[in-house]
Design a protein around this motif. Sequence first.
Motif, mmCIF file in Angstrom:
data_model
loop_
_atom_site.group_PDB
_atom_site.id
_atom_site.type_symbol
_atom_site.label_atom_id
_atom_site.label_comp_id
_atom_site.label_asym_id
_atom_site.label_seq_id
_atom_site.Cartn_x
_atom_site.Cartn_y
_atom_site.Cartn_z
ATOM 1 N N SER A 1 0.829 -1.214 0.000
ATOM 2 C CA SER A 1 0.000 0.000 0.000
ATOM 3 C C SER A 1 0.858 1.255 0.000
ATOM 4 O O SER A 1 0.531 2.249 -0.663
ATOM 5 C CB SER A 1 -0.924 -0.007 1.224
ATOM 6 O OG SER A 1 -1.810 -1.104 1.179
ATOM 7 N N GLN B 1 2.518 1.745 -3.389
ATOM 8 C CA GLN B 1 1.591 2.257 -4.395
ATOM 9 C C GLN B 1 1.640 3.786 -4.479
ATOM 10 O O GLN B 1 1.393 4.351 -5.547
ATOM 11 C CB GLN B 1 0.163 1.793 -4.098
ATOM 12 C CG GLN B 1 -0.839 2.340 -5.095
ATOM 13 C CD GLN B 1 -2.189 1.678 -5.010
ATOM 14 O OE1 GLN B 1 -2.609 1.006 -5.940
ATOM 15 N NE2 GLN B 1 -2.882 1.860 -3.901
ATOM 16 N N MET C 1 -4.659 -4.037 -7.116
ATOM 17 C CA MET C 1 -3.781 -2.912 -7.432
ATOM 18 C C MET C 1 -3.090 -3.120 -8.772
ATOM 19 O O MET C 1 -2.901 -2.171 -9.536
ATOM 20 C CB MET C 1 -2.700 -2.739 -6.347
ATOM 21 C CG MET C 1 -3.189 -2.200 -5.033
ATOM 22 S SD MET C 1 -1.801 -1.775 -3.935
ATOM 23 C CE MET C 1 -0.928 -3.339 -3.837
ATOM 24 N N TRP D 1 -2.753 -0.502 -11.859
ATOM 25 C CA TRP D 1 -1.473 -0.007 -12.371
ATOM 26 C C TRP D 1 -1.329 -0.294 -13.865
ATOM 27 O O TRP D 1 -0.846 0.551 -14.632
ATOM 28 C CB TRP D 1 -0.304 -0.660 -11.630
ATOM 29 C CG TRP D 1 -0.264 -0.396 -10.155
ATOM 30 C CD1 TRP D 1 -1.065 0.464 -9.448
ATOM 31 C CD2 TRP D 1 0.603 -1.004 -9.195
ATOM 32 N NE1 TRP D 1 -0.746 0.418 -8.109
ATOM 33 C CE2 TRP D 1 0.263 -0.474 -7.925
ATOM 34 C CE3 TRP D 1 1.612 -1.962 -9.276
ATOM 35 C CZ2 TRP D 1 0.934 -0.859 -6.757
ATOM 36 C CZ3 TRP D 1 2.272 -2.338 -8.122
ATOM 37 C CH2 TRP D 1 1.937 -1.786 -6.878
#
Length: 209
Positions: A74, A77, A119, A123
Motif C-alpha cells: 500500500s 503504491q 492494485m 497499475w
Amino acid sequence: MSDPQFSVLLGPDGAGKSTVMAELAERLPTWRALSTDSAFVGPEHALVTQLRRNVVEDVLPALGGAYSVDFLASLLQTAVVHLKDRIEAQEAGVPVLVDSYYYKILAKCRLAGIEESPMYSWWRSFPQPERVIYLDVSPESAWRRSANGARLNPLEHFGTRPQWFGFENYQKSLRKLMLEEVRELPVTVIKEQPSAARTADAVLEVLAP
C-alpha cells in the motif's frame, strides 16, 4: 486528450539507474526526468521522499512483524501513483524519461508474496511508454556495488539476511518478472557497460538516435 508520451528506464537492483538518470539529466536538458529518488523530487512533493525513507527505515526492518506485506504494498503504491500523476502533468511535446514506473514495484510485490492484487490491474491501466530501456547487470557486479550485501535492504534479496545466493536468486527472479511485465512493449536491453558514462552513451543512442 491523447496519451502522454514517455520512455521508461528499467533495471534490477544495482544496475545504476539513478546514476545514469542524473547523467542524462545533464546531457538532455530538454528532457524531463521523473523518479522517486530525492534528487528528482521537487519540494512540493516532499511527502514522496519522506514515505520512501519511511519504507526503508521503518517498514522493511519490521516486515512480517509490526507491518504486513500488504501494508508495504500500500505504501509502495504511493510511488506508483506519484509517477503516473507526474507523467500526466507534463506539457505536450516535452520528452520524458521515467525511472522504473510501476514495473519494478509490481515485480517486488510479487516476490514479497503478493502474487495477485486488484492494485496490479489498476497499475496496468495506467498510460504505457513508447519504449522501455532495460539496463542489464550481472548479479555478481550488483553484489559488488552493494558492498557485498552491506547496503542491501530486505526487498533486494531472499532470506532473513543478505547473502550471495539469496541475492543472486532474487535478482534473477526480479529480472524475469520485470521483463515479463513489459513483454508487450518495445524493449531495448543495454548490456552491462564498464562505466555510468558508457551506459548513458548507450541510452542516448536509443533516446536520441
